[in-house]
Design an enzyme around this catalytic site. Structure first.
Site, PDB file in Angstrom:
ATOM      1  N   TYR A 188       0.837  -1.199   0.000  1.00 46.51           N
ATOM      2  CA  TYR A 188       0.000   0.000   0.000  1.00 46.51           C
ATOM      3  C   TYR A 188       0.873   1.250   0.000  1.00 46.51           C
ATOM      4  O   TYR A 188       1.801   1.364   0.781  1.00 46.51           O
ATOM      5  CB  TYR A 188      -0.933  -0.011   1.207  1.00 46.51           C
ATOM      6  CG  TYR A 188      -1.785  -1.258   1.228  1.00 46.51           C
ATOM      7  CD1 TYR A 188      -1.791  -2.122   2.308  1.00 46.51           C
ATOM      8  CD2 TYR A 188      -2.544  -1.619   0.104  1.00 46.51           C
ATOM      9  CE1 TYR A 188      -2.554  -3.276   2.299  1.00 46.51           C
ATOM     10  CE2 TYR A 188      -3.299  -2.773   0.077  1.00 46.51           C
ATOM     11  CZ  TYR A 188      -3.305  -3.592   1.185  1.00 46.51           C
ATOM     12  OH  TYR A 188      -4.042  -4.737   1.173  1.00 46.51           O
ATOM     13  N   HIS A 224      -6.108   2.301  -0.229  1.00 48.30           N
ATOM     14  CA  HIS A 224      -5.855   2.071   1.202  1.00 48.30           C
ATOM     15  C   HIS A 224      -5.771   3.392   1.965  1.00 48.30           C
ATOM     16  O   HIS A 224      -4.905   3.569   2.829  1.00 48.30           O
ATOM     17  CB  HIS A 224      -4.558   1.267   1.373  1.00 48.30           C
ATOM     18  CG  HIS A 224      -4.615   0.285   2.501  1.00 48.30           C
ATOM     19  ND1 HIS A 224      -4.179   0.579   3.770  1.00 48.30           N
ATOM     20  CD2 HIS A 224      -5.070  -0.971   2.550  1.00 48.30           C
ATOM     21  CE1 HIS A 224      -4.345  -0.479   4.546  1.00 48.30           C
ATOM     22  NE2 HIS A 224      -4.882  -1.434   3.833  1.00 48.30           N
TER      23      HIS A 224
HETATM   24  C1  GCO Z   1      -7.569  -5.631   1.800  1.00 50.28           C
HETATM   25  C2  GCO Z   1      -7.130  -4.889   3.018  1.00 50.28           C
HETATM   26  C3  GCO Z   1      -6.152  -5.613   3.890  1.00 50.28           C
HETATM   27  C4  GCO Z   1      -5.866  -4.809   5.145  1.00 50.28           C
HETATM   28  C5  GCO Z   1      -5.577  -5.730   6.294  1.00 50.28           C
HETATM   29  C6  GCO Z   1      -5.350  -4.944   7.589  1.00 50.28           C
HETATM   30  O1  GCO Z   1      -8.070  -4.982   0.876  1.00 50.28           O
HETATM   31  O2  GCO Z   1      -7.497  -6.873   1.846  1.00 50.28           O
HETATM   32  O3  GCO Z   1      -6.721  -3.598   2.663  1.00 50.28           O
HETATM   33  O4  GCO Z   1      -5.005  -5.936   3.222  1.00 50.28           O
HETATM   34  O5  GCO Z   1      -4.780  -3.936   4.934  1.00 50.28           O
HETATM   35  O6  GCO Z   1      -6.662  -6.614   6.444  1.00 50.28           O
HETATM   36  O7  GCO Z   1      -5.076  -5.813   8.644  1.00 50.28           O
HETATM   37 MG    MG Z   2      -8.329  -2.944   1.300  1.00 52.41          MG
END
Ligand code: GCO
Ligand code: MG
Length: 404
Positions: free
Chosen positions: A158, A212
């Site tokens: 991210y 994100h």
């Molecule tokens: C996604 C989410 C996850 C989160 C994570 C945090 O789209 O799957 O953004 O990657 O970052 O669940 O603990």
């Molecule tokens: Mg996500």
């Protein structure tokens, strides 16, 4: 029907994938009748365990296992202050376990109990990542060869981490440690990524991207507009939950489909987005809103506004929780897509009955209830771990902390 009572409420934490998963077991007055639910809030799992053992278990013992709705309302209202991730996860573990029991009593898989299926298989999407366009393309092709037709694309998780180049940004003296990222570098790298992927791999695959919550409102307007030519399936988490009002502007500014919701814990967060149709996909993490009971209501609410489900499906979700939402996926007319992060060998050992994937579709087994077990003995082999929180301390080059 109130002939079966809750006898005991147990909670387990296990980390077969080195990610702390929280599982609730409800035992009933019928010795062989019990259920499991997911209460996974991996970043505060100890708080969830305390909420269950110190608050929910004492109020649930002796109550009729059949009364899911009434018990859910009691659990939600009895803390007075409500709609937060810790208590919602605790409630979810109980809620899903009670649904598991109800399915076992009815001898029906949950999708049947919810009203039956709208589809035979659940289309899922996977995560392609890499530190270069070539690496991401390789990952996409690998998934496509396995039959996946929906793929989320990132280059350096991210905000993009450029293989640590973020650490070379000009930072002030005594800049603190953290997961630095540079919005402009991130944005330009994503433009390059999708331009190359569409040129090299083409259009026979649906692509997503997860912002994100890393960009400012103005940056998001440019980002969405610039990505339009690549016809993404959706652009996710464009803004933090604290800035939901900006979705009105964003919606009027771009045709790119928008997805939001994994961070939501309170209905006040999703109501305006759904009833104003400012989003196309709702992405909540079921245990963060209190489990299957509220998720079914949310799916029906979204159906009224042509918002489709795309429930959160990361690796910090137990196979019980993944299977529970897949039953809802099968039943919901407004199912959109299911995020899926795979099951490790160890997870499948601890959680027998995991859904299976064939040619890009997930299939739950047809066992009564959620259909996923929990091997308490094998779970002990994977005790809770110290999670790496460092990526959650995200910062701009000058050290300003930002939402991760
Ligand atoms: C996604 C989410 C996850 C989160 C994570 C945090 O789209 O799957 O953004 O990657 O970052 O669940 O603990
Ligand atoms: Mg996500």
């Amino acid at each position: 029907m109130n002939d079966i009572q809750i006898r005991d409420v147990k909670v387990f934490v296990t980390a077969p994938r080195k990610i702390n998963l929280v599982v609730v077991k409800i035992e009933t007055s019928e010795p062989e009748l019990y259920g499991y639910g997911c209460a996974t809030f991996t970043w505060r799992h100890k708080a969830v365990v305390t909420a269950i053992t110190e608050y929910l278990a004492p109020m649930l013992k002796g109550k009729p296992a059949d009364d899911i709705e009434g018990l859910w309302q009691m659990m939600m209202g009895s803390s007075y202050w409500r709609n937060g991730p810790v208590l919602n996860n605790a409630i979810s573990g109980v809620d899903e376990a009670l649904w598991d029991i109800k399915g076992k009593r009815a001898r029906l898989p949950l999708y049947s109990l919810f009203g039956g299926k709208c589809r035979e298989g659940i289309a899922v999407y996977r995560h392609a990542d890499g530190s270069s366009v070539e690496e991401v393309e390789e990952s996409i092709q690998c998934y496509m060869e396995k039959g996946y037709r929906y793929i989320r694309c990132h280059m350096g998780t991210y905000g993009g981490n450029f293989n640590g180049k973020c650490q070379t940004f000009a930072k002030p003296d005594q800049a603190p440690d953290g997961a630095y990222f540079h919005p402009r570098l991130y944005m330009e790298s994503v433009y390059r990524l999708f331009d190359r992927v569409r040129q090299d791999i083409g259009w026979d695959v649906e692509l997503m991207h997860d912002v994100h919550e890393r960009l400012s409102p103005a940056q998001v307007l440019e980002f969405a507009k610039t990505l339009e030519p690549y016809k993404l399936f959706f652009l996710e988490d464009c803004l933090p939950p604290e800035h939901m009002e900006f979705f009105k502007t964003l919606r009027n500014h771009t045709v790119i489909p928008l997805a939001m919701g994994e961070l939501f814990t309170n209905p006040l967060e999703w109501k305006p987005l759904v009833q104003n149709q400012w989003i196309d996909f709702i992405r909540v993490h079921l245990s963060d809103i209190g489990g299957l009971t509220p998720a079914r209501k949310l799916a029906h609410f979204c159906e009224m506004y042509h918002v489709k489900t795309a429930w959160h499906g990361p690796n910090d979700l137990s196979p019980i929780g993944m299977a529970a939402q897949m039953h809802l996926d099968l039943n919901s007319h407004n199912f959109g897509i299911q995020e899926f992060s795979g099951f490790s060998e160890e997870e499948q050992e601890v959680f027998p009955g995991c859904p299976v994937i064939r040619n890009g579709y997930a299939y739950v087994n047809h066992a009564p209830g959620i259909g996923v077990g929990f091997n308490e003995e094998k779970a002990k082999a994977y005790p809770p771990v110290e999670m790496d929180h460092s990526w959650l301390f995200s910062r701009l080059p000058d050290g300003t902390p930002v939402r991760p």
